[in-house]
Design an enzyme around this catalytic site. Sequence first.
Site, PDB file in Angstrom:
ATOM      1  N   ASP A  16       0.863  -1.177   0.000  1.00  0.00           N
ATOM      2  CA  ASP A  16       0.000   0.000   0.000  1.00  0.00           C
ATOM      3  C   ASP A  16       0.900   1.227   0.000  1.00  0.00           C
ATOM      4  OD1 ASP A  16      -2.184   1.607   0.124  1.00  0.00           O
ATOM      5  OD2 ASP A  16      -2.710   1.139   2.204  1.00  0.00           O
ATOM      6  N   ASP A 112      -2.762   2.478  -6.116  1.00  0.00           N
ATOM      7  CA  ASP A 112      -1.742   2.536  -5.066  1.00  0.00           C
ATOM      8  C   ASP A 112      -1.729   1.311  -4.155  1.00  0.00           C
ATOM      9  OD1 ASP A 112      -4.150   3.008  -3.891  1.00  0.00           O
ATOM     10  OD2 ASP A 112      -3.492   4.720  -2.700  1.00  0.00           O
ATOM     11  N   GLU A 113      -2.371   0.251  -4.575  1.00  0.00           N
ATOM     12  CA  GLU A 113      -2.527  -0.880  -3.677  1.00  0.00           C
ATOM     13  C   GLU A 113      -2.567  -2.172  -4.493  1.00  0.00           C
ATOM     14  OE1 GLU A 113      -5.811  -1.902  -0.390  1.00  0.00           O
ATOM     15  OE2 GLU A 113      -6.031   0.052  -1.330  1.00  0.00           O
TER      16      GLU A 113
END
Lengths: 368, 374
Positions: A16, A112-113
Amino acid sequence: MASLAVTSYRKIIHIDMDAFYASVEQRDHPEYRGKPLVVGGLPQGRGGVVATASYEARNFGIRSAMSSKQALQLCPDAIFVKPRFEVYKEVSRKIREIFSRYTDLIEPLSLDEAYLDVTNDKLSVGSALEIARQIKAAIKDELALSASAGVSINKFVAKIASDINKPDGLTFIGPSSVKGFMEQLPVEKFFGVGKVTAAKMKGIGLFTGADLKRLSEEELVRHFGKSGHFYYQIVRGIDKREVQPHRETKSLAAEDTFATDLTSLKDMEAELERIASLVYERLQKKNLKGRTITLKIKYSDFKQITRNRSFPFPVWDLKTIVECAKQLLADTFQDEQKVRLLGISISNFGTPESMQKNAANSAQLKLF
Amino acid sequence: MRFIVSTSTLLKQLQAVNGASSSSTVLPILENFLFEIRDSILTISATDLQTSMTTSLAVESKEEGKIAIPSKILLETLKTLPDQPIAFNIDDSTFAIEINAGDGKYKLSGENGDDFPKIPTVEDASAVNLPASVLAEAINKTIFAVSSDELRPAMTGVFCQLTPQHFTFVSTDAHKLVRYRRMDAKSESAASFILPKKALTLLKSSLPSDDVNVSVEYNSTSAFFRFGNINLICRLIDERYPDYEAVIPQNNTNQLTLDRALFLNSLRRVVIFANKTTHQVRLKITGSELNISSEDIDFSNEAHERLSCQYEGDDMEIGFNARFLIEMLNNLSGEEVTLQMSTPNRAGLLIPQTNDEREDVLMLVMPVMLNSYA
């Protein structure tokens, strides 16, 4: 040889990025560094929401999904900038390139993950923890960004683990500690438990995983509906969901349960604007456009209705989402109804090809 | 019932009519061939109820009778057997079939021939004759533009207009249209009907290469084609054909003439770089120069080609689906072709430059609106 009854665990990493949009902005604009920065809708605009707040801004209590107006009240000195999704997408692509050095089983959840399954160790690094360490280092060296990682035996625990020492964290929860970890976990950390469900759990004396574990599966289902099955499994550290490299998003939604029920159309519309902004941000984040907009309304008596509308073309602008949701609300609105939850979801994404085809057919002129 | 025939002769006839049979689950008997023998002549029929074909051949037999034989298993067997005499022994009460070929013996069960749908005949019919080559050419020139949109059934066939002056064959899918006219085919009385695509496809594959005469009989519901030993009968599409003459633009002041093969090959290359679903290409004509270009923004692909041409008219820019242009150019003959246009939102006409006075070919294609005319 394989007859030795050794339980083999999967090795799952959840990565993350820390305050992703804000960190990219601070990286590219030195003048933002060390300052409270909010990426998202501008507070001057209507219905703007915070997409990401820098850690400096978070110190003022600013959080994602909060309205930009509220953020401005919490921190009048905060800098507000509009998101540059094209840039984030490019950075995200580079991050995935780093992941792909270590494994081909990558399931991106958003820009983003991502989940990585490193059970099959492509580079023979030898340890999932070491792979996570190397990925974090590569992201720092090559992209000047920081990420947090959680390493465990399933997706659920890995995801919670990545959140434990944020920012720049690295948390390993091995097979022997999963049980204890789940038992001490506060109920609001469980996947799918929002503030309303959490309040309900606490109301009946459930505060941690250990409390949940005392309930039978039937009891959990009785209290929490079909999510009960999931809670029952997960609190025992069982999560068989696989890392799916090509998981298709079928719908994208945002919803909110209100602390006090809403009764006026005006208040509901204001909330819809905020929720629409959230959906819009999520669409942008996943680079999707859908043709169907669904409005979900839950009344104070827990009765729930959904109303939807489909467009002949993919919808992707905030204005259309807001206007459509408001129209759907107006069509169902009755005085004296108390609304406890509003939600908007977008679906019917279709393949890009079919969308292009629709576009093509409209441009292709016909004889008859 | 018992008869003897050569494997290759039988296979050839079965293959000629097999296209009309159907894999219908509603009416399983349609998966059979009907064999009927009378006076040592075997008549084989296949039908899907819309289109039927029959053929006949001489066999060695002293008996009469009929039987429905499963088409797939029979064809597969014949295809694998060498050319040799083959004997069919049919039990007329159980419909059991025994086939003897060389040292092999094969058994299968047929069905009562009386259960096979009756092959219709055309009554109160008008008749015309035309050479197989003319019919084949008319089918070849038009069939590619037939629509597959079942919601507009009229366009799923070829419209045939017979007049004392000429025959006209028209097909369209609303994006493109072909009008193929034969000056050397005439009918004393005027008539028009829509022939379904399937019947035309079957005709196309079974018409002989030598130029025999094809007899065409038609009434208001059916058409009947006869050539050699083959008969084909089909139901007409009972719909009104769109008023195609009205959509053919008359004043096309912009006329582009160029080498057909060069144009075709250029389009084949340029379309590789076009959007994979729209196949959109841009034709930009300035002076005597034609620029063909395409782009696929998603993949950063683009192509530009320059061709010299003869051009009369105003400079213009027009978009087309390249696949339509390629299909049409492929189906035209002649070295040079003229593209007649009026405005970027009206149909373009493709006309071959040939001297063959027996035929008149006109192809029409609707443009694609370009986002920008920069």
